[in-house]
Motif scaffolding. Sequence first.
Motif, short mmCIF file in Angstrom:
data_model
loop_
_atom_site.label_atom_id
_atom_site.label_comp_id
_atom_site.label_asym_id
_atom_site.label_seq_id
_atom_site.Cartn_x
_atom_site.Cartn_y
_atom_site.Cartn_z
N ILE B 218 -22.61 10.34 -11.26
CA ILE B 218 -22.73 11.80 -11.41
C ILE B 218 -23.27 12.43 -10.13
O ILE B 218 -22.74 13.43 -9.63
N PHE B 219 -24.32 11.82 -9.56
CA PHE B 219 -24.92 12.40 -8.36
C PHE B 219 -23.92 12.44 -7.20
O PHE B 219 -23.71 13.47 -6.57
N ILE B 220 -23.27 11.28 -6.96
CA ILE B 220 -22.35 11.22 -5.82
C ILE B 220 -21.17 12.16 -6.03
O ILE B 220 -20.80 12.94 -5.15
N ALA B 221 -20.58 12.12 -7.24
CA ALA B 221 -19.39 12.95 -7.48
C ALA B 221 -19.74 14.44 -7.45
O ALA B 221 -19.02 15.24 -6.84
N SER B 222 -20.87 14.82 -8.08
CA SER B 222 -21.26 16.23 -8.07
C SER B 222 -21.48 16.69 -6.64
O SER B 222 -21.07 17.80 -6.26
N PHE B 223 -22.12 15.83 -5.87
CA PHE B 223 -22.40 16.19 -4.50
C PHE B 223 -21.10 16.39 -3.72
O PHE B 223 -20.98 17.36 -2.95
#
Lengths: 293, 293, 293, 293
Positions: B218-223
């Motif tokens: 989630i963190f990587i993709a959202s970023f």
Amino acid sequence: MKQGTLDLETSNSRLETFVEGKLFRNFITTLIIVNAIILGILTYDRMMPPGLVGSMSWFDQAVTIIFCVEILLKLFVYRLNFFRSGWNWFDFLVVGVSLIPGGAAFSVLRALRVLRVLRLLHIVPMMRRITEALLNALPGMGAILAVLALLTYVGAVMATNLFGDTDNPEVLQLFGDLPSSAYSLFQVMTMDGWRFEVVQKVVDDGNPYAPFFFLIFIFIASFAVLNLFIALIVDALAAEQRAATEEHLDEIEEEMDEEFDLADKERDEILILLRDLKQELAELRASKANDAP
Amino acid sequence: MKQGTLDLETSNSRLETFVEGKLFRNFITTLIIVNAIILGILTYDRMMPPGLVGSMSWFDQAVTIIFCVEILLKLFVYRLNFFRSGWNWFDFLVVGVSLIPGGAAFSVLRALRVLRVLRLLHIVPMMRRITEALLNALPGMGAILAVLALLTYVGAVMATNLFGDTDNPEVLQLFGDLPSSAYSLFQVMTMDGWRFEVVQKVVDDGNPYAPFFFLIFIFIASFAVLNLFIALIVDALAAEQRAATEEHLDEIEEEMDEEFDLADKERDEILILLRDLKQELAELRASKANDAP
Amino acid sequence: MKQGTLDLETSNSRLETFVEGKLFRNFITTLIIVNAIILGILTYDRMMPPGLVGSMSWFDQAVTIIFCVEILLKLFVYRLNFFRSGWNWFDFLVVGVSLIPGGAAFSVLRALRVLRVLRLLHIVPMMRRITEALLNALPGMGAILAVLALLTYVGAVMATNLFGDTDNPEVLQLFGDLPSSAYSLFQVMTMDGWRFEVVQKVVDDGNPYAPFFFLIFIFIASFAVLNLFIALIVDALAAEQRAATEEHLDEIEEEMDEEFDLADKERDEILILLRDLKQELAELRASKANDAP
Amino acid sequence: MKQGTLDLETSNSRLETFVEGKLFRNFITTLIIVNAIILGILTYDRMMPPGLVGSMSWFDQAVTIIFCVEILLKLFVYRLNFFRSGWNWFDFLVVGVSLIPGGAAFSVLRALRVLRVLRLLHIVPMMRRITEALLNALPGMGAILAVLALLTYVGAVMATNLFGDTDNPEVLQLFGDLPSSAYSLFQVMTMDGWRFEVVQKVVDDGNPYAPFFFLIFIFIASFAVLNLFIALIVDALAAEQRAATEEHLDEIEEEMDEEFDLADKERDEILILLRDLKQELAELRASKANDAP
């Protein structure tokens, strides 16, 4: 007769001063706020003593009448110009709806009567600035909203044709007819429960390739919404920006103009002096030539 | 023979004027809109009298034929240049798909026939501007979309290996094979029901550390999505910006140039006058020197 | 001995040219892509003939060995400088993890082996640009992420104290200990099922005022996330902007400098001429004075 | 007496140096961090030996006392000026709440005690910068938040009137009274489960036109939130922007001023020289005229 017209005009302009005055506006603002609070309290009518409900309803009626008088006053002052302002139309409609006698649809009418509280949006100056900024942003969104509406319409017709021909009540609720399909596609667009509340039910109804349809729709619609959003930011910023930079550039330009003007004048003075000198020198030589012989 | 070619050319250019003319475009636009409405009404075919359905379907067939004629006309006018325009390809395909005789897959074909309504996106000028702006934004997204696709692919392979080796049908539906995993990861990316519809089911299936996998994803993709978004805004704004500032700067530059040119000319005039004066003075001295002896 | 060192250096620099060359990079890129596809196909191992699975696993092993050789070559070329690059560390770790002999945790290791596909992120130039842009944006987020982490920690401690002291298994799952609380607060922050999956369960467990806690948390956290987002946009834009405007301003400045220099030179010339004139005139008067007596 | 006052002032300014010094601040920062960790560990009190819990609680009490002393010191140093800083109020309140003797509401008080960890937000300089940036952004949001609050209030009164008059417990939970309605409308605004958790339940309760109410609310509220967001971005960027461009423009302006000053001086020198020349020439002619006769 002429005297009468004059009197009318005088009383009219006096009335205008009064209607547009701070005192009157503050009175109306206070009335709306008190009315808003009372309409809020009236939602608890089942728990309150009937007497209190009665007197509050009475106050609400009184406010309706005051608002009617306010509109009549403005109509008297501005005549047909009254209807040139969108906000006057708004006031006219939200007050007018309160005058419809309530019968069976009592709750709907009472609900609509609350809309008059939204008059604050244009009566309080701070809110008016925001509201008008929002309304000004609308035309810039027109074309993209039209594209989004077209995409949703085409998507809804396709979804109804593809998924609506079924006996499954859950899928019928989602894609049984055109408005339901459009509504379900809007739900998918908001990304709320799109997979298990919508797509999976269609898949389970015998459409194994349905996810492709919805993924394509999500991508295209998100992309369009994203660009709508970006367009709004860019518009807002570009305007702001232009103003900020130009202000400073104008200042520099003005200062530059002044300096160039000064330089121009001084150069002109120099030229005049030089031409003077030249002439004097010419005269000197001429007198010398006269001397010489 | 030459005369014939000329006639053909003349009729060709006349045809081009007609095909690209306002009248023809308005006719086609109207036809698409009416067709869109009829395709919408036809989704209610089960509730309508068969006669009405029949005549509407007949109209739809007629529209298909008119669109075919339109494309044939354009093919005749532009020859192979017709296929140089992406929009012509689009028209060719969405009209072509309507010509496929419908059998078992009737609903799919009827659904695809609705796509022709999207022709409005490039026929109505206002929408065309938006659509082309959207398409122009695509290349700038290419690299980030590739990164996102790579992240999703790697994440899907990992998720299938980590969570897919199970007998739990719910988890198999989510991560049983590569496409399911990619689809579930997309769901997680949209933040829709990510915890209890996806992660919790994997945890309950005996993967207590699964939340770490998904939180990192989630963190990587959202970023990455966030930066995709920012890149689009910055691109749009920078272009807009550059235009706005440069316009004014160009204006200032031009004015400055004019002033500098003027100053330059006047200084040149001053210099010429001075050299004149110097020479005259020299001559004066020379004549004096001549006098002196 | 010296000769030997020279030979080594020569072979070293030749090796560097080879390792950094286009040919070698394309070979490695191709290998990663093929490997990625095979790791994808291997997720279907249960449905494939064992022979195919075996030969694919064999290829995967071979790729691992080639990657090891690549890293050894680079270690030989760059010595300890190898570890100065973050990307080299990344390669070292994702290849190293493939060498751990797999036992019980076979699926976890196979999953981690897929991470080597992410090497594409810095080997393909187009993706490398994006990845480095993303990594460069990280430091600017540091302070806001720290604030968000602090808010989540404080919120999690409070939520565990307030709601975790219960026997309700659903609430225990949500707020039973510190990590669960932080995880649930993160879910609330993503706005996914925040009301009925989280807040309502806490309310039903006897905390009627829980919505206030969560609403305050949602407002503060959304506001911080929003500002994180805005900070990133502003940073990206300001840099872009500054570059765009300054470029043109520098151009104008340069041109202005040239013009001012020219004007300065010409004015200097004028002054010299004038001083000349003055002196000549003085001499003229002096010679005249000499004549006079 | 005067001597005494002086001594007091000296000790006061020494105390101020100490209280505002780096050493003291680092001590307090460390104390807060250790306290934060201990408050985190104390959430596991049911699994820990009572002795450990006791000593940790004792440490927490000690920290409270140290914080009290810190505040008393600052009160002594700054007197009533202490309360001029919002951050001092914050410290005063979060430390003060720890002093309330805990009884039945033990968990609530322990939860509130965690708030003192938020003191880091203004004690750590890096975080303070972020926090103050966030707080500075608040006033700019005021007007739009007021508009949103008004819209939600009006929407909540309408929803309570329209949907709250029912016996269905699910709908009563959603729209039974004013706060519930406002809360449900906030849920709809966050787009979380808006269709099947909220709107559908109202529809099933006999309000077939409820989706229109909610769709209008979603559109208006999303649009207002969107514009709130855009306003924040534009404000942040415009400030940044203005600074960036003006810096360069100021530089150019300064340089231009210098050049114009130089040119002005030189032109003045030229004019003086020319007037000199003119006069000398006049004298030359006069002397000549004297010679002539």
